[in-house]
Design a protein around this motif. Structure first.
Motif, PDB file in Angstrom:
ATOM      1  N   ARG A 264      -8.953  -5.338 -23.453  1.00  0.00           N
ATOM      2  CA  ARG A 264      -7.613  -5.237 -22.853  1.00  0.00           C
ATOM      3  C   ARG A 264      -6.783  -4.164 -23.551  1.00  0.00           C
ATOM      4  NH1 ARG A 264      -7.524 -11.059 -22.805  1.00  0.00           N
ATOM      5  NH2 ARG A 264      -5.976 -11.040 -24.467  1.00  0.00           N
ATOM      6  N   ALA A 265      -6.928  -4.054 -24.855  1.00  0.00           N
ATOM      7  CA  ALA A 265      -6.159  -3.045 -25.593  1.00  0.00           C
ATOM      8  C   ALA A 265      -6.602  -1.631 -25.228  1.00  0.00           C
ATOM      9  CB  ALA A 265      -6.297  -3.275 -27.094  1.00  0.00           C
ATOM     10  N   GLN A 266      -7.895  -1.444 -24.981  1.00  0.00           N
ATOM     11  CA  GLN A 266      -8.357  -0.120 -24.563  1.00  0.00           C
ATOM     12  C   GLN A 266      -7.868   0.207 -23.157  1.00  0.00           C
ATOM     13  OE1 GLN A 266      -9.304   2.105 -26.355  1.00  0.00           O
ATOM     14  NE2 GLN A 266     -10.833   1.525 -27.879  1.00  0.00           N
ATOM     15  N   GLU A 267      -7.876  -0.774 -22.272  1.00  0.00           N
ATOM     16  CA  GLU A 267      -7.341  -0.540 -20.923  1.00  0.00           C
ATOM     17  C   GLU A 267      -5.857  -0.204 -20.992  1.00  0.00           C
ATOM     18  OE1 GLU A 267      -7.236  -2.609 -16.481  1.00  0.00           O
ATOM     19  OE2 GLU A 267      -7.937  -3.749 -18.205  1.00  0.00           O
ATOM     20  N   ALA A 268      -5.131  -0.877 -21.875  1.00  0.00           N
ATOM     21  CA  ALA A 268      -3.700  -0.595 -22.028  1.00  0.00           C
ATOM     22  C   ALA A 268      -3.478   0.829 -22.523  1.00  0.00           C
ATOM     23  CB  ALA A 268      -3.074  -1.600 -22.992  1.00  0.00           C
ATOM     24  N   LYS A 269      -4.362   1.313 -23.402  1.00  0.00           N
ATOM     25  CA  LYS A 269      -4.226   2.699 -23.880  1.00  0.00           C
ATOM     26  C   LYS A 269      -4.460   3.686 -22.754  1.00  0.00           C
ATOM     27  CE  LYS A 269      -7.318   5.083 -25.094  1.00  0.00           C
ATOM     28  NZ  LYS A 269      -7.925   4.880 -26.420  1.00  0.00           N
ATOM     29  N   LEU A 270      -5.516   3.460 -21.970  1.00  0.00           N
ATOM     30  CA  LEU A 270      -5.795   4.357 -20.855  1.00  0.00           C
ATOM     31  C   LEU A 270      -4.635   4.371 -19.866  1.00  0.00           C
ATOM     32  CD1 LEU A 270      -9.557   3.516 -20.189  1.00  0.00           C
ATOM     33  CD2 LEU A 270      -8.629   5.478 -21.433  1.00  0.00           C
ATOM     34  N   ASP A 271      -4.061   3.204 -19.610  1.00  0.00           N
ATOM     35  CA  ASP A 271      -2.953   3.156 -18.662  1.00  0.00           C
ATOM     36  C   ASP A 271      -1.700   3.795 -19.240  1.00  0.00           C
ATOM     37  OD1 ASP A 271      -2.596   2.155 -15.911  1.00  0.00           O
ATOM     38  OD2 ASP A 271      -0.861   1.150 -16.798  1.00  0.00           O
ATOM     39  N   LEU A 272      -1.496   3.660 -20.550  1.00  0.00           N
ATOM     40  CA  LEU A 272      -0.370   4.338 -21.189  1.00  0.00           C
ATOM     41  C   LEU A 272      -0.478   5.850 -21.005  1.00  0.00           C
ATOM     42  CD1 LEU A 272       2.156   4.220 -23.065  1.00  0.00           C
ATOM     43  CD2 LEU A 272       0.557   4.399 -24.999  1.00  0.00           C
ATOM     44  N   VAL A 273      -1.676   6.386 -21.190  1.00  0.00           N
ATOM     45  CA  VAL A 273      -1.894   7.828 -20.984  1.00  0.00           C
ATOM     46  C   VAL A 273      -1.585   8.215 -19.543  1.00  0.00           C
ATOM     47  CG1 VAL A 273      -3.637   9.650 -20.944  1.00  0.00           C
ATOM     48  CG2 VAL A 273      -3.585   8.024 -22.850  1.00  0.00           C
ATOM     49  N   CYS A 274      -2.073   7.422 -18.595  1.00  0.00           N
ATOM     50  CA  CYS A 274      -1.843   7.738 -17.179  1.00  0.00           C
ATOM     51  C   CYS A 274      -0.361   7.711 -16.838  1.00  0.00           C
ATOM     52  CB  CYS A 274      -2.603   6.760 -16.297  1.00  0.00           C
ATOM     53  SG  CYS A 274      -4.409   6.945 -16.367  1.00  0.00           S
ATOM     54  N   ARG A 275       0.359   6.743 -17.403  1.00  0.00           N
ATOM     55  CA  ARG A 275       1.788   6.648 -17.103  1.00  0.00           C
ATOM     56  C   ARG A 275       2.577   7.767 -17.776  1.00  0.00           C
ATOM     57  NH1 ARG A 275       3.507   1.940 -19.318  1.00  0.00           N
ATOM     58  NH2 ARG A 275       1.481   1.229 -20.060  1.00  0.00           N
ATOM     59  N   LYS A 276       2.183   8.168 -18.954  1.00  0.00           N
ATOM     60  CA  LYS A 276       2.853   9.308 -19.583  1.00  0.00           C
ATOM     61  C   LYS A 276       2.618  10.585 -18.777  1.00  0.00           C
ATOM     62  CE  LYS A 276       3.033   7.694 -24.386  1.00  0.00           C
ATOM     63  NZ  LYS A 276       2.630   7.945 -25.796  1.00  0.00           N
TER      64      LYS A 276
ATOM     65  N   LEU B 113     -12.609   7.154 -14.850  1.00  0.00           N
ATOM     66  CA  LEU B 113     -12.742   5.975 -13.986  1.00  0.00           C
ATOM     67  C   LEU B 113     -11.416   5.255 -13.836  1.00  0.00           C
ATOM     68  CD1 LEU B 113     -16.155   4.589 -15.252  1.00  0.00           C
ATOM     69  CD2 LEU B 113     -15.628   5.176 -12.880  1.00  0.00           C
ATOM     70  N   HIS B 114     -10.700   5.046 -14.928  1.00  0.00           N
ATOM     71  CA  HIS B 114      -9.425   4.330 -14.874  1.00  0.00           C
ATOM     72  C   HIS B 114      -8.404   5.112 -14.049  1.00  0.00           C
ATOM     73  CE1 HIS B 114      -6.334   1.513 -16.378  1.00  0.00           C
ATOM     74  NE2 HIS B 114      -5.547   2.572 -16.318  1.00  0.00           N
ATOM     75  N   ALA B 115      -8.322   6.422 -14.289  1.00  0.00           N
ATOM     76  CA  ALA B 115      -7.324   7.232 -13.587  1.00  0.00           C
ATOM     77  C   ALA B 115      -7.597   7.280 -12.087  1.00  0.00           C
ATOM     78  CB  ALA B 115      -7.305   8.645 -14.171  1.00  0.00           C
ATOM     79  N   ALA B 116      -8.869   7.400 -11.718  1.00  0.00           N
ATOM     80  CA  ALA B 116      -9.204   7.460 -10.290  1.00  0.00           C
ATOM     81  C   ALA B 116      -9.011   6.105  -9.616  1.00  0.00           C
ATOM     82  CB  ALA B 116     -10.649   7.924 -10.127  1.00  0.00           C
ATOM     83  N   ARG B 117      -9.445   5.048 -10.284  1.00  0.00           N
ATOM     84  CA  ARG B 117      -9.389   3.722  -9.676  1.00  0.00           C
ATOM     85  C   ARG B 117      -7.972   3.174  -9.602  1.00  0.00           C
ATOM     86  NH1 ARG B 117     -12.919   1.421 -12.863  1.00  0.00           N
ATOM     87  NH2 ARG B 117     -11.326   0.794 -14.362  1.00  0.00           N
ATOM     88  N   GLU B 118      -7.215   3.314 -10.690  1.00  0.00           N
ATOM     89  CA  GLU B 118      -5.892   2.691 -10.781  1.00  0.00           C
ATOM     90  C   GLU B 118      -4.750   3.588 -10.332  1.00  0.00           C
ATOM     91  OE1 GLU B 118      -5.749  -0.457 -11.450  1.00  0.00           O
ATOM     92  OE2 GLU B 118      -7.887  -0.606 -11.945  1.00  0.00           O
ATOM     93  N   HIS B 119      -4.956   4.907 -10.318  1.00  0.00           N
ATOM     94  CA  HIS B 119      -3.851   5.820 -10.003  1.00  0.00           C
ATOM     95  C   HIS B 119      -4.174   6.781  -8.865  1.00  0.00           C
ATOM     96  CE1 HIS B 119      -1.340   4.564 -13.460  1.00  0.00           C
ATOM     97  NE2 HIS B 119      -2.510   4.291 -13.999  1.00  0.00           N
TER      98      HIS B 119
ATOM     99  N   THR C  97      12.917   9.193 -21.359  1.00  0.00           N
ATOM    100  CA  THR C  97      11.517   9.618 -21.374  1.00  0.00           C
ATOM    101  C   THR C  97      10.557   8.446 -21.435  1.00  0.00           C
ATOM    102  OG1 THR C  97      12.249  11.563 -22.557  1.00  0.00           O
ATOM    103  CG2 THR C  97       9.891  11.156 -22.488  1.00  0.00           C
ATOM    104  N   ARG C  98      10.893   7.417 -22.179  1.00  0.00           N
ATOM    105  CA  ARG C  98       9.911   6.355 -22.408  1.00  0.00           C
ATOM    106  C   ARG C  98      10.012   5.228 -21.373  1.00  0.00           C
ATOM    107  NH1 ARG C  98       8.438   6.122 -28.817  1.00  0.00           N
ATOM    108  NH2 ARG C  98       7.819   8.299 -28.912  1.00  0.00           N
ATOM    109  N   ASP C  99      10.431   5.587 -20.171  1.00  0.00           N
ATOM    110  CA  ASP C  99      10.418   4.620 -19.081  1.00  0.00           C
ATOM    111  C   ASP C  99       8.987   4.212 -18.720  1.00  0.00           C
ATOM    112  OD1 ASP C  99      13.098   4.506 -18.937  1.00  0.00           O
ATOM    113  OD2 ASP C  99      13.306   5.664 -17.084  1.00  0.00           O
ATOM    114  N   TRP C 100       7.963   4.936 -19.220  1.00  0.00           N
ATOM    115  CA  TRP C 100       6.570   4.570 -18.915  1.00  0.00           C
ATOM    116  C   TRP C 100       6.173   3.254 -19.551  1.00  0.00           C
ATOM    117  CZ3 TRP C 100       6.960   9.644 -21.285  1.00  0.00           C
ATOM    118  CH2 TRP C 100       6.929   9.631 -22.684  1.00  0.00           C
ATOM    119  N   ARG C 101       6.970   2.757 -20.481  1.00  0.00           N
ATOM    120  CA  ARG C 101       6.620   1.470 -21.073  1.00  0.00           C
ATOM    121  C   ARG C 101       6.789   0.358 -20.068  1.00  0.00           C
ATOM    122  NH1 ARG C 101       5.672   1.844 -26.282  1.00  0.00           N
ATOM    123  NH2 ARG C 101       6.464   3.605 -27.449  1.00  0.00           N
TER     124      ARG C 101
END
Length: 434
Positions: free
Chosen positions: A185-197, A218-224, A430-434
Motif C-alpha cells: 500500500r505504501a508503494q502504491e501511495a508513492k506512485l499515486d503521489l508522483v502522478c498527482r504531483k 502500469l499505475h499511471a496508465a491504469r489509474e490516470h 502547490t500541495r493540493d495534491w495531498r
C-alpha cells in the motif's frame, strides 16, 4: 580451543584506544569481548589477509561478501556499534576510506608492531575477489555502453530474486508510508503521489525514465488514463515489465523500451517521471540529463525527479564514491546534495516548484526489504548466490541506518518547463495534491 579472538581483540583495542564494542568469535572457535553484544564472526583466517591486502572498505567488503566475516545477532545494532570504527563517513571530508580500525591497518608503525596480527593473517596474497564484484569496462564514465553494463550488474540478477525482496509491488524506490500501511500500500501511495504531483490526466503522454519492472507505467496508465513510454537499460526488467503490461491489457497505452534516456527522440511529453534513476547519471553527465529531460517536455510540462541525496561537504573535491557500493551494488553511481540537483535543473531551464524530503520513508522501506530478504534467505541464495544475498542484506541494512541518522536523504523535486508566458499551470496552493 585457541586464542585467536583474544589476540584480535587486543590488537583492535590497541588500534582504537578503547575496547571493541562487539564480541568476536574467531575461526578457531575462541570468543572474546563484551557479553550480550552482537557477535562479529571471523570465519576464516583469510578475512585478515583481505583486510591487510586492501586496508579499507574494499577489503572489508570482500571479506563480508565471501562469507569470511559475518554477524550473529542484531545486524543493525552491530552496524551502529562498528560504524565509526570500520567505515566512518567523515561528514566534513566525505572520505569513505574507513574509521579508526581500518586506518590503523594503513599505519606502518602499528603494522610493524602488530606482529600478532601478521602471524594470524599469514599475509600472502588473499584469494581473488568474490565473483559478485563488478568490473565495468574501461573508458569514460557514463557512456551509454558503460551505463548499460553498470545497470545490468545491479538489476539483471534474476527477477525472481527481486520479487522476494521487493514484494508484489516490484517497486525499487522508497515507499510513502502511513502509520497502518503495508509495503504494497505504501508503494502504491508513492506512485499515486508522483502522478498527482505531475497532474496526470487522461490522454496525456508520460515518459518514465528508469521504469524498472513497470510499476509506474502500469499505475499511471491504469489509474490516470495516460499513455506511457517506459525506458530501462535492463533487459530482464523490460521482459518482466512487458509481461505485466500484457497481462493488464494495457499494451495499447504502455510501451516498454530497452533504451537510454539520451536516445529518446519522440517527444514532446506532457510529463516525465524519474524515480530512483538519477543516482546512476553521475556528476559529469547530470547537466546533460537535465537538458535532455527539459527538451523532451512540452512547454508547461512537469518533471518529477525522485533522487537520493548525500549531505554537502565543506570541500566537494573530497567526495569519493563508497568502495563497497561502487564494486558490489551500484557501479559508477554517485550521490549529490539536493541543492546541487536543484541548481542543475534550474540551469537546464526548469522552474523548480516544490522539494519534498522523504528521508524517513526510505528507512522504513529498507527495513521491510531486509525483512523480506531474511524471510526468503534460502530461496534468494538459490536464485542468485550466497555472496549476492549477503551484498543486498548489508547494503540495505546499512542504508536504512544512514537514512535514519540523516547521513543521506531522498527528495522529490517537482520542476516545470515554464513557457515564456510564465503560466506554470500549478495551483496557487502547490500541495493540493495531498
Amino acid at each position: 580451543m585457541g586464542d585467536a579472538a583474544r589476540r584480535l581483540s587486543a590488537l583492535a583495542e590497541r588500534a582504537l584506544g578503547a575496547p571493541l564494542p562487539v564480541r568476536i568469535r574467531a575461526w578457531d572457535g575462541s570468543e572474546c569481548g563484551p557479553p550480550g553484544t552482537p557477535l562479529l564472526v571471523v570465519r576464516r583466517r583469510r578475512a585478515l589477509r583481505r583486510l591487510l591486502w586492501k586496508p579499507g572498505e574494499l577489503g572489508l567488503a570482500r571479506a563480508w561478501v565471501a562469507g569470511d566475516l559475518d554477524v550473529e545477532g542484531d545486524l543493525y545494532e552491530a552496524l551502529e556499534l562498528l560504524a565509526g570504527h570500520l567505515w566512518e563517513r567523515g561528514e566534513d571530508t566525505g572520505r569513505p576510506a574507513g574509521g579508526a580500525l581500518l586506518a590503523a591497518l594503513r599505519d606502518p608503525t602499528l603494522r610493524a608492531t602488530g606482529t600478532a596480527l601478521l602471524r594470524l593473517a599469514r599475509p600472502w596474497p588473499p584469494p581473488p575477489p568474490p565473483r559478485e564484484e563488478a568490473r565495468p569496462a574501461g573508458g569514460p564514465l557514463h557512456t551509454v555502453r558503460r551505463d548499460k553494463q553498470a545497470i545490468s550488474h545491479h538489476y539483471d540478477v534474476g527477477n525472481a530474486f527481486y520479487e522476494h525482496v521487493l514484494g508484489p509491488s516490484m517497486v525499487y524506490s522508497c515507499a510513502y508510508w502511513a502509520p497502518d500501511s503495508t509495503l504494497e500500500r505504501a508503494q502504491e501511495a508513492k506512485l499515486d503521489l508522483v502522478c498527482r504531483k505531475l497532474a496526470l490526466t487522461p490522454g496525456q503522454r508520460l515518459l518514465d525514465v528508469g521504469c524498472g519492472w513497470g510499476s509506474m507505467p502500469l499505475h499511471a496508465a491504469r489509474e490516470h488514463g495516460v499513455s506511457v513510454v517506459g525506458v530501462t537499460l535492463s533487459e530482464e526488467q523490460a521482459v518482466y515489465a512487458r509481461k505485466r503490461v500484457a497481462e493488464a491489457g494495457l499494451t495499447d497505452r504502455v510501451e516498454i523500451r530497452v533504451q537510454d534516456y539520451r536516445e529518446v527522440h519522440d517527444g514532446p511529453f506532457d510529463a516525465v517521471s524519474s524515480i530512483g534513476m538519477a543516482e546512476h547519471v553521475g556528476s559529469a553527465r547530470y547537466a546533460e540529463y537535465a537538458r535532455e529531460l527539459h527538451a523532451l517536455l512540452r512547454p508547461g510540462g512537469r518533471l518529477l525527479n525522485h533522487q537520493i541525496a548525500r549531505r554537502p561537504l565543506k570541500d566537494e573535491a573530497h567526495y569519493r564514491v563508497d568502495p563497497f557500493i561502487d564494486r558490489y551494488v551500484f557501479p559508477d553511481g554517485e550521490l549529490a546534495p539536493v541543492g546541487r540537483t536543484v541548481t542543475q535543473l534550474e540551469e537546464a531551464g526548469f522552474e523548480v516548484r516544490d522539494v519534498e524530503s522523504l528521508r524517513e520513508h526510505y528507512a522504513l522501506t529498507l527495513r521491510r526489504w531486509v525483512a523480506n530478504l531474511e524471510a526468503h534467505w534460502d530461496e534468494a541464495v538459490r536464485l542468485t548466490s550466497a555472496g549476492r544475498a549477503r551484498v543486498w542484506r548489508l547494503y540495505m541494512a546499512a542504508c536504512a541506518l544512514s537514512f535514519e541518522r540523516n547521513r543521506i536523504g531522498v527528495n522529490q523535486v517537482l520542476a516545470v518547463r515554464t513557457p515564456p508566458s510564465g503560466a506554470s499551470g500549478l495551483p496557487l496552493r502547490t500541495r493540493d495534491w495531498r
